[in-house]
Design a protein around this motif. Sequence first.
Motif, PDB file in Angstrom:
ATOM      1  N   ASN A  18      40.117  32.429  30.969  1.00 37.91           N
ATOM      2  CA  ASN A  18      40.579  33.805  31.122  1.00 37.91           C
ATOM      3  C   ASN A  18      40.287  34.553  29.830  1.00 37.91           C
ATOM      4  OD1 ASN A  18      42.414  35.993  30.546  1.00 37.91           O
ATOM      5  ND2 ASN A  18      43.385  35.489  32.486  1.00 37.91           N
ATOM      6  N   ARG A  51      31.729  35.907  34.398  1.00 39.40           N
ATOM      7  CA  ARG A  51      33.037  36.503  34.117  1.00 39.40           C
ATOM      8  C   ARG A  51      33.387  37.426  35.268  1.00 39.40           C
ATOM      9  NH1 ARG A  51      29.902  35.919  29.817  1.00 39.40           N
ATOM     10  NH2 ARG A  51      29.189  37.984  29.198  1.00 39.40           N
ATOM     11  N   GLU A  52      34.311  36.950  36.066  1.00 38.15           N
ATOM     12  CA  GLU A  52      34.723  37.741  37.221  1.00 38.15           C
ATOM     13  C   GLU A  52      36.221  37.987  37.147  1.00 38.15           C
ATOM     14  OE1 GLU A  52      33.370  35.418  40.465  1.00 38.15           O
ATOM     15  OE2 GLU A  52      31.294  35.477  39.748  1.00 38.15           O
ATOM     16  N   LYS A  53      36.679  38.842  38.017  1.00 37.77           N
ATOM     17  CA  LYS A  53      38.106  39.189  37.982  1.00 37.77           C
ATOM     18  C   LYS A  53      38.942  37.937  38.261  1.00 37.77           C
ATOM     19  CE  LYS A  53      35.834  42.665  37.768  1.00 37.77           C
ATOM     20  NZ  LYS A  53      35.617  43.367  36.500  1.00 37.77           N
ATOM     21  N   LYS A  54      38.405  37.103  39.092  1.00 36.23           N
ATOM     22  CA  LYS A  54      39.191  35.953  39.533  1.00 36.23           C
ATOM     23  C   LYS A  54      39.343  34.910  38.419  1.00 36.23           C
ATOM     24  CE  LYS A  54      39.892  33.240  43.674  1.00 36.23           C
ATOM     25  NZ  LYS A  54      39.421  32.995  45.047  1.00 36.23           N
TER      26      LYS A  54
END
Lengths: 309, 309
Positions: A18, A51-54
Amino acid sequence: MIDLKDAATFLRLCETANLTRTAALCNVSPSTLSRTLNKLEGILHTKLCLREKKGVFITEAGHKFESFARKALNEYAELEASLNNTVQSISGIVKIYCSVTASYLFIPRLLNELHLIAPNLEIKLETGDPAEALDKLEGEDIDFVISALPNEIPDNIKYVDLVTFPLILISPKKPLFSCETDLNSFDLSEVPFVMPEKGQLRNEVDKFFHSLESPPHIYSEVAGHEAIVSLTALGFGISVVPRLVYDISPFKNDVYVVKELPWSNFRVALCCLKNRAKLRSVKIIHDLALRVAPSFTPDLTRRRTDLSS
Amino acid sequence: MIDLKDAATFLRLCETANLTRTAALCNVSPSTLSRTLNKLEGILHTKLCLREKKGVFITEAGHKFESFARKALNEYAELEASLNNTVQSISGIVKIYCSVTASYLFIPRLLNELHLIAPNLEIKLETGDPAEALDKLEGEDIDFVISALPNEIPDNIKYVDLVTFPLILISPKKPLFSCETDLNSFDLSEVPFVMPEKGQLRNEVDKFFHSLESPPHIYSEVAGHEAIVSLTALGFGISVVPRLVYDISPFKNDVYVVKELPWSNFRVALCCLKNRAKLRSVKIIHDLALRVAPSFTPDLTRRRTDLSS
DNA sequence: TCTTTCATTGCAAAATTTGCAATATAAAAT
DNA sequence: ATTTTATATTGCAAATTTTGCAATGAAAGA
């Protein structure tokens, strides 16, 4: 070329998956971390992670870089050790203030390493209510405190994250009353509550009750996290404590963990005043903590993941 | 924390044991290098080397850091290799101009590595008189030249040092005349001289004769270093060539090496225009050279040491 | 003694890094 | 379906760091 600091940052990213949280852990803004990643990828001509929101997904190349980073940093640690980097010259006294729990968890490791580096540096350790920690830092001649970070971090302190963990609601096993049913189904305000006197824990508890819109029935106010578990175990009432304090308490078996409080994470950090951070002896300890801190955090990672599932 | 670039710099310093020269090799000013060392020593809390006028002496700690640096950089190289950092996407043609000697010495290694990295990048190689190299760079559509650096390096070019080596005075073994006696004892201007037409070699030769205060008796002017050795071997006269050209010449056994010219070192570098250095394909080759270059230089080190003794 | 060579520092310019705020976008919650 | 939340990225200006030049200092060699 690669800076080992960036490599270390990437390792932390691999653990937390994260970006924002990693940034906080490394004391940089998310934007900086984002750019650090871009830089690394630019140097290596490869995408290291999606890098994704999830969440952040490490690519194959990313894992290769991860293992390189781990190796290189280990060797760097070995180098430092082999340089036998003792600062004989540094002597004097450094004062540290923290809770008993912190003294169990962090102090031994920290002092061990410190002794290798600066054998002539004397440490004075004082344990007490963590609620007072930050105040002590400014008031008395304390150099470091181990404290939970408040939501608004004063900008005259410098800190190194040690661990982050959740708060838990505990109740006594004693037959004072049973809390095995769902706590949301009855009014918490009817149950006696052991309240921390002040400090970050108090803030979080207040926030919790505020969100429930039912004020607590305060049975007693207590200074010191460890004592809260003790009183709860004796049947004085339910309470909220950091999970770590519960884990370590000798009364652990006399209380139930009812549930974790959502959104209430405790960031425990080693803090010092920015002014004094330039002092050689202070700097040495700060740097040491920076190096040692990651070894405390795996717990955090597991916990985070557990929570999110 | 340590930047691997600084580690690489330190390795070079260990080889040359001379701060100024290392700085030149790394394309930084001596002051920068000096500060880099201070930075490293600050980070590691240790002196890495004693820097005196007589030379740079690596301390024990310095040697430890050296071996760390070597390990870390090797692993980094492995990482890059394992990332199989092929840039399939990059295609097109890159043109390189250099002497035949350079094409023997540097091009194979360079192209080998390049092919691993960017298999679709096509290389056009043109060999010729190195005297023309730098001009070609500006005039024609040549991307890179391998050339001796002039004393005043134009500031529109970017370069990577490959090797540095001395110039030597050679004479034919053929019975045209004997040069086995000390050359300083007779007038060089009476001996026919095979003169390079132009370029950096010409400059150095001119400088040499200027210092002798006796102009040469020019027998012929020749374009291309290799041809100079050939003509000399055939007995046309004595001449001055880079040692490397002599080493490689098939006529090596037909000439004597009379002596090395003092203070006349040839810095051979891979050069490109700063403008075009931003182009992806150009950047890739430049970076590659930067990585590979140190493997060419050990020769240099030995030579330097020989000279100074 | 004078010259040469080399490493270091003050200083100002140049380059880089940083964080804030704004933006964008996907997931989650209502 | 719409709002809210969580997250990553970018423009921009400020702050920090790095850089090279020129001056300095200091030892070695002539």
